[in-house]
Design a protein around this motif. Structure first.
Motif, PDB file in Angstrom:
ATOM      1  N   ASN A 345     112.813  78.217   7.162  1.00 56.91           N
ATOM      2  CA  ASN A 345     111.369  78.193   7.321  1.00 56.91           C
ATOM      3  C   ASN A 345     110.811  77.126   7.847  1.00 56.91           C
ATOM      4  O   ASN A 345     110.174  76.120   7.124  1.00 56.91           O
ATOM      5  N   TRP A 346     111.101  76.641   9.251  1.00 53.77           N
ATOM      6  CA  TRP A 346     110.671  75.474   9.875  1.00 53.77           C
ATOM      7  C   TRP A 346     109.007  75.213   9.742  1.00 53.77           C
ATOM      8  O   TRP A 346     108.831  73.965   9.726  1.00 53.77           O
ATOM      9  N   ALA A 347     108.346  76.215   9.906  1.00 51.37           N
ATOM     10  CA  ALA A 347     106.948  76.170  10.171  1.00 51.37           C
ATOM     11  C   ALA A 347     106.473  75.545   8.718  1.00 51.37           C
ATOM     12  O   ALA A 347     105.581  74.581   8.769  1.00 51.37           O
ATOM     13  N   SER A 348     106.898  76.236   7.788  1.00 52.43           N
ATOM     14  CA  SER A 348     106.427  75.731   6.340  1.00 52.43           C
ATOM     15  C   SER A 348     106.724  74.269   6.117  1.00 52.43           C
ATOM     16  O   SER A 348     106.218  73.476   5.523  1.00 52.43           O
ATOM     17  N   ALA A 349     108.098  74.153   6.530  1.00 45.39           N
ATOM     18  CA  ALA A 349     108.690  72.805   6.253  1.00 45.39           C
ATOM     19  C   ALA A 349     107.798  71.504   7.024  1.00 45.39           C
ATOM     20  O   ALA A 349     107.566  70.531   6.305  1.00 45.39           O
ATOM     21  N   LYS A 350     107.481  71.749   8.236  1.00 45.42           N
ATOM     22  CA  LYS A 350     106.619  70.697   9.001  1.00 45.42           C
ATOM     23  C   LYS A 350     105.411  70.531   8.285  1.00 45.42           C
ATOM     24  O   LYS A 350     104.840  69.473   8.235  1.00 45.42           O
ATOM     25  N   ARG A 400     114.880  70.858  15.571  1.00 42.54           N
ATOM     26  CA  ARG A 400     114.448  72.349  15.968  1.00 42.54           C
ATOM     27  C   ARG A 400     115.725  73.239  15.354  1.00 42.54           C
ATOM     28  O   ARG A 400     116.811  72.794  15.128  1.00 42.54           O
ATOM     29  N   PRO A 401     115.279  74.591  15.160  1.00 41.39           N
ATOM     30  CA  PRO A 401     116.317  75.362  14.647  1.00 41.39           C
ATOM     31  C   PRO A 401     117.467  75.848  15.366  1.00 41.39           C
ATOM     32  O   PRO A 401     117.215  75.392  16.764  1.00 41.39           O
ATOM     33  N   THR A 661     103.960  77.186  14.365  1.00 40.19           N
ATOM     34  CA  THR A 661     103.295  78.278  13.505  1.00 40.19           C
ATOM     35  C   THR A 661     103.579  77.944  12.175  1.00 40.19           C
ATOM     36  O   THR A 661     104.404  77.072  11.688  1.00 40.19           O
ATOM     37  N   ALA A 662     102.946  78.505  11.254  1.00 38.22           N
ATOM     38  CA  ALA A 662     102.926  78.316   9.665  1.00 38.22           C
ATOM     39  C   ALA A 662     103.134  79.668   8.957  1.00 38.22           C
ATOM     40  O   ALA A 662     102.007  80.237   8.391  1.00 38.22           O
ATOM     41  N   PRO A 663     104.260  80.499   8.968  1.00 40.15           N
ATOM     42  CA  PRO A 663     104.189  81.546   7.879  1.00 40.15           C
ATOM     43  C   PRO A 663     104.309  80.798   6.468  1.00 40.15           C
ATOM     44  O   PRO A 663     104.392  79.803   6.200  1.00 40.15           O
ATOM     45  N   GLY A 664     104.480  81.782   5.734  1.00 39.16           N
ATOM     46  CA  GLY A 664     104.453  81.367   4.124  1.00 39.16           C
ATOM     47  C   GLY A 664     105.675  80.928   3.447  1.00 39.16           C
ATOM     48  O   GLY A 664     106.638  80.652   4.342  1.00 39.16           O
TER      49      GLY A 664
END
Length: 666
Positions: A345-350, A400-401, A661-664
């Motif tokens: 969950n890269w976006a949440s981590a960022k 990046r993933p 992006t920012a998913p949960g």
């Protein structure tokens, strides 16, 4: 902006220990003559739990230590704005008292920088604006006999206060007190009532949290949010990284609202704290997502968040997380926030990293799936005393993933600008045949120059960043030009910013080498002395602060050799100009990249002498191409030094997080 000195001080009363230190500050703001000092004295006389802090004395200290700075306003010093939150924390800890801060601050950017720093130390801060009509302010300033020498300066700043009141002060205040006709005792009673309300029993509904810059508002959930909640919970990213019910129904949304309301209506040490995230829209504010934290009852809590897909990519969640962390550490007394997310969950981590969370590790089987199985997860934490900016890399998370099976995202954009000399401009003569293997000219063949193309370290940096961030479209305005002095560069910046919509994410500024070179060439009409250089650079930074999210000032490299000038003396001067540039950058809150010493060291290793500089032998390695302009070796050093500076401070990652992006999470 200097305020009047305070007459009232109370005896320190140590309450004892860090665990007992207060977490509340009240900042009395307002125009000169509004009665801030009088009200502060009345309040602390009635309640010894409060102590007055006058940040003006921090400014006096800095002014005494920096006599060479001809400062009209010490609030323009970045060091003052950084010191105030630190002194707040130290004084509150030492005395055990809540702080009543008395200082006029009319610059919106300065205000947000200072209060953000205070909240980062774990304090809640209430902004109280003392207002009065212009005639009253004018009369009070005239009647003040304590500092008659400051009367003219204060009179002159009444229009600035009225402008700030109209533009942002009133809406940014938690309480506005009209001091035109009220007595100090009446005002103190009104403020005491407000303090009792702010610090009374826990709220029974979600407190409204607002970010004035973005207009983002966190509030309690409403039934009208349910359609958007259901849409969000059918999003593939939400389904992939959370364990929400599937399919997510209207009944599930109602249960979420009930849980959120009960957490506030029946508060306990472990009640969850939920907020709906809303963003400005054409008809008010639109629901954009949910954020919450769940206390353990031991001053720690687990935070979670999820954003509607329509609002991802604008930095909304990073703002929401900052607001919630401020509340948790300030009003709610939490000491540590814990973040957890499924691996990948890269976006949440960022979002978490951008707010200062520290990566603690990867745990097998941490995250439960809806089917009862478990997946590996990441853990990060944020302590109330931690800085709220990235302080360390997150191994495997900031990268990046993996490319296999990775969806190609819609490309966001980042805009860069460069203002400087030919060291940045670096034009080279070119013909496309020179780089086309199928049309390569023969040795001895004449080729017409058909274009000038940009090369050098700027080109190399852009190539590096475009390769590192392929999902970001990085555009670059190279507005540097050969022979430019700081005077010319300032004129270029003014011309480039005539259009109020002309803005950049990141601006690079370099100046000084031609200012010095022209002096030693005795081209007096073009030479720029160090005082004018300092003024030009500060004026340029002042303009760019309004147009760029971040500014990087790049120091100038030394000269290698030049006929007819004393290169050693020129480099001594250039080093002094660089020192001025470094101080100007610090005062403007900009980054500064030092390159002089590294370039000189590399050149020395290649046989150059700083005391007896001579041209490099034919065919020998050198950092310069002609003694001033850099060759391939020098350009690579510049590229490496600038990229390292930005990477170590996560500057590009932080800027580019806004378009992630920012998913949960959770």
């Amino acid at each position: 902006m200097p305020d009047r000195p305070l007459d009232h001080r109370i005896t320190p009363q140590r309450v004892g220990g860090d665990s007992a230190r207060p977490r509340t500050c009240v900042w009395l703001n307002g125009g000169f003559g509004s009665g801030k000092s009088t009200l502060a004295a009345a309040l602390v006389a009635a309640d010894p739990r409060w102590r007055i802090l006058d940040p003006e004395h921090i400014g006096f200290m800095l002014a005494a230590q920096l006599p060479e700075r001809a400062l009209a306003d010490f609030q323009d010093l970045a060091s003052w704005r950084r010191l105030v939150p630190t002194v707040v924390d130290l004084l509150a800890t030492e005395t055990g008292q809540n702080l009543l801060i008395v200082q006029t601050v009319l610059n919106k950017q300065h205000w947000h920088e200072i209060t953000k720093g205070i909240r980062a130390h774990g304090y809640s801060i209430h902004h109280v604006l003392l207002d009065a009509d212009p005639e009253t302010l004018d009369a009070r300033i005239t009647a003040d006999r304590d500092l008659p020498q400051a009367a003219a300066w204060r009179h002159d700043h009444i229009p600035a206060y009225l402008d700030a009141r109209r533009d942002w002060l009133t809406t940014a205040a938690d309480l506005v007190l009209d001091t035109t006709s009220a007595t100090p005792a009446q005002l103190a009673a009104q403020l005491a009532d407000a303090l009792e309300t702010w610090n009374s029993r826990p709220p029974t509904t979600a407190p409204i949290l607002t970010d004035p810059d973005s207009g983002i508002v966190l509030r309690g959930h409403r039934a009208a949010d349910i359609p958007a909640i259901i849409e969000q919970c059918h999003d593939p990213a939400m389904l992939k990284y959370t364990r929400i019910p599937r399919p997510y129904t209207t009944e599930d949304a109602h249960q979420l609202l009930d849980l959120a309301r009960e957490g506030w209506a029946q508060p306990s040490p472990t009640s969850p704290r939920f907020w709906a995230i809303t963003v400005p829209s054409h008809d008010g504010h639109a629901f954009a997502g949910t954020i919450d934290y769940r206390p353990t009852g031991h001053h720690t809590a687990v935070v979670g968040y999820g954003l509607h897909p329509a609002f991802r990519g604008a930095g909304v969640m990073a703002v929401a997380l900052r607001l919630v962390a401020d509340y948790a550490f300030g009003r709610d007394g939490q000491h540590l926030l814990n973040w957890q997310a499924q691996v990948g969950n890269w976006a949440s981590a960022k979002t978490a990293r951008r707010n200062g969370f520290r990566f603690e590790g990867q745990v097998r089987g941490l995250c439960l799936r809806p089917d009862g199985s478990a997946s590996d997860g990441w853990i990060a934490t944020l302590h109330r005393d931690d800085p709220r900016t990235p302080t360390q890399p997150w191994p495997g998370i900031t990268e990046r993933p993996p490319s296999r099976n990775r969806a190609v995202p819609a490309r966001g954009g980042a805009r860069l600008a460069w203002f400087g000399t030919s060291l940045m401009q670096h034009l080279e003569a070119h013909n496309p045949r020179l780089t086309d293997p199928t049309q390569r000219p023969k040795i001895g063949e004449r080729v017409e120059v058909t274009e000038h193309r940009r090369r050098g370290y700027v080109h190399a940096l852009l190539t590096t960043w475009r390769a590192r961030y392929p999902w970001i479209e990085i555009s670059s305005d190279n507005l540097a030009h050969g022979g430019a002095t700081s005077r010319d560069i300032l004129a270029t910046i003014r011309a480039a910013t005539v259009d109020p919509g002309h803005r950049w994410d990141l601006v690079f500024l370099g100046a000084g080498i031609n200012d010095v070179w022209r002096t030693h060439q005795r081209r007096t009409g073009e030479a720029v002395g160090i005082e004018e250089f300092d003024a030009n650079l500060r004026a340029a930074l002042h303009i760019l602060r309004e147009r760029a999210r971040q500014i990087v000032v790049i120091g100038e490299p030394p000269m290698g050799w030049q006929p007819d000038i004393d290169v050693t003396a020129a480099n001594t001067d250039l080093h002094a100009y660089n020192q001025r540039a470094q101080r100007a950058a610090a005062d403007a809150g900009a980054h500064y990249v030092e390159v002089f010493d590294e370039i000189a060291y590399a050149a020395t290793c290649l046989g150059w002498s700083a005391t007896t500089p001579t041209p490099a032998a034919a065919g020998a390695a050198s950092v310069w191409s002609d003694g001033v302009h850099l060759g391939e070796h020098g350009d690579e050093l510049m590229r490496a030094l600038i990229d390292r500076h930005l990477s170590e401070r996560h500057l590009l990652d932080t800027l580019l997080d806004d378009i992630a992006t920012a998913p949960g999470s959770r």
